[in-house]
Design an enzyme around this catalytic site. Structure first.
Site: not given
Length: 346
Positions: A197, A292, A327, A221, A295, A318
């Site tokens: 990211r 993104h 994605y 994250k 990505r 993820h």
């Protein structure tokens, strides 16, 4: 009602430290009190106080980024303002009918399905927390349902377009010279090679580069750490930048940042987005994508090359395989080939 956003921290999702990027690597101190932002004057304290406690708990216990906290705050302030406007002045007075009325009002206002789902998820999290911390005897949102979003595959670039993107960036850097060109080539190579990211890219420190194993240590994250493989071209571009480009731009504000701006501070995410958009405009027929998009391209091209979905999930960081499936996509030809190879009666 004033829903102004919280200030963005220096390193958002997975970014360590206490500095906030300026327009191109400048820095300022991020303060918890400042991050709380403005609230509507009409909001009763009995509604606002639990929200502030909840956001503080998310920040301290779960390590969520300020970007995520800002989204939670905006969504929940909208709910609380709706409740206050309908005479609800205490959290204990909220029931399912109130929440359904708010969600219906949001839908009538033309909110997208994805927005409705996100706001509903924020409400579920808030009231589950209120029940768990004994601020409420029961969770009034337990039976709240929101529309399922339409899942659409995001645009991506082909392998040929990705190759052209990087070749053009290298050519421009060779023609113009200078540290900025070396930096831009390195960050484009790293973005496409690793699928990190943009916040994770800007958050990289020099010590996160493991040349021996050819991996990057990434803090994603919720401050979750993972290792991401780094291809040879990306590693060579990164080494060239660190050896020849970074010393020319680095200053006292650089710290251990891998990527720095022209003023010497840690590179701002907005600058990275401008670099990616500018680079893609040079590729004929390529869609206008941000970081993104690279990505997603990385994940797609891995799957097209035969990588399994679980490995791609791990590389992207993820938590759920379902997120990875959104994605990524594979061609009909690859699915057919897998069927022919694996099924006993194909």
């Amino acid at each position: 009602m004033d829903h102004r956003a919280l200030p963005t921290p220096r390193r958002a999702a997975g970014v360590r430290g206490k500095q906030d990027p300026g327009r191109d690597g400048g820095a300022r101190t991020a303060d918890v009190a400042d991050a709380e932002g403005d609230v509507p004057d009409s909001l009763p304290p009995a509604l606002l106080a639990p929200l502030e406690d909840y956001l503080r708990d998310l920040r301290l216990q779960r390590g969520l980024s300020e970007h995520t906290l800002r989204a939670y705050r905006t969504d929940l302030l909208g709910l609380l303002a709706h409740l206050a406007g309908h005479g609800v002045d205490d959290l204990s007075a909220v029931d399912l009918r109130d929440l359904r009325g708010w969600l219906a009002a949001e839908q009538a206002a033309g909110r997208a399905r994805t927005t409705l789902q996100r706001r509903s998820a924020a409400v579920h999290g808030f009231f589950r927390w209120a029940e768990r911390t004994e601020r409420l005897p029961t969770d009034p949102s337990a039976a709240l349902r929101s529309p399922r979003p339409h899942r659409r595959l995001p645009e991506t670039i082909s392998q040929g377009e990705a190759r052209q993107l990087l070749e053009d960036a290298i050519a421009v850097a060779g023609e113009e010279g200078g540290p900025v060109g070396l930096r831009d080539v390195a960050l484009l190579e790293v973005l496409y090679a690793t699928g990190v990211r943009v916040a994770e890219l800007c958050g990289l420190d020099v010590g996160d580069v493991d040349r021996h194993r050819r991996v990057l240590r990434v803090f994603g994250k919720g401050a979750k750490e993972r290792s991401v493989p780094l291809g040879v071209p990306a590693l060579e571009a990164l080494d060239t930048w660190l050896a020849q480009g970074r010393p020319a731009l680095a200053g006292p504000a650089s710290g251990e940042a891998v990527f720095v701006g022209e003023r010497g501070g840690r590179l701002d995410q907005r600058v990275v987005r401008r670099i990616v958009h500018r680079a893609l405009r040079m590729v004929d027929g390529a869609p206008d994508l941000g970081p993104h998009g690279l990505r997603h391209a990385m994940a797609t091209h891995l799957l097209e090359g035969g990588a399994d979905l679980r490995s791609v999930q791990e590389m992207l960081g993820h938590a759920s395989l379902a997120t990875t499936q959104i994605y990524t996509h594979v061609t009909d030809e690859r699915l057919r080939a897998a069927y022919l190879q694996a099924h006993p009666r194909a």
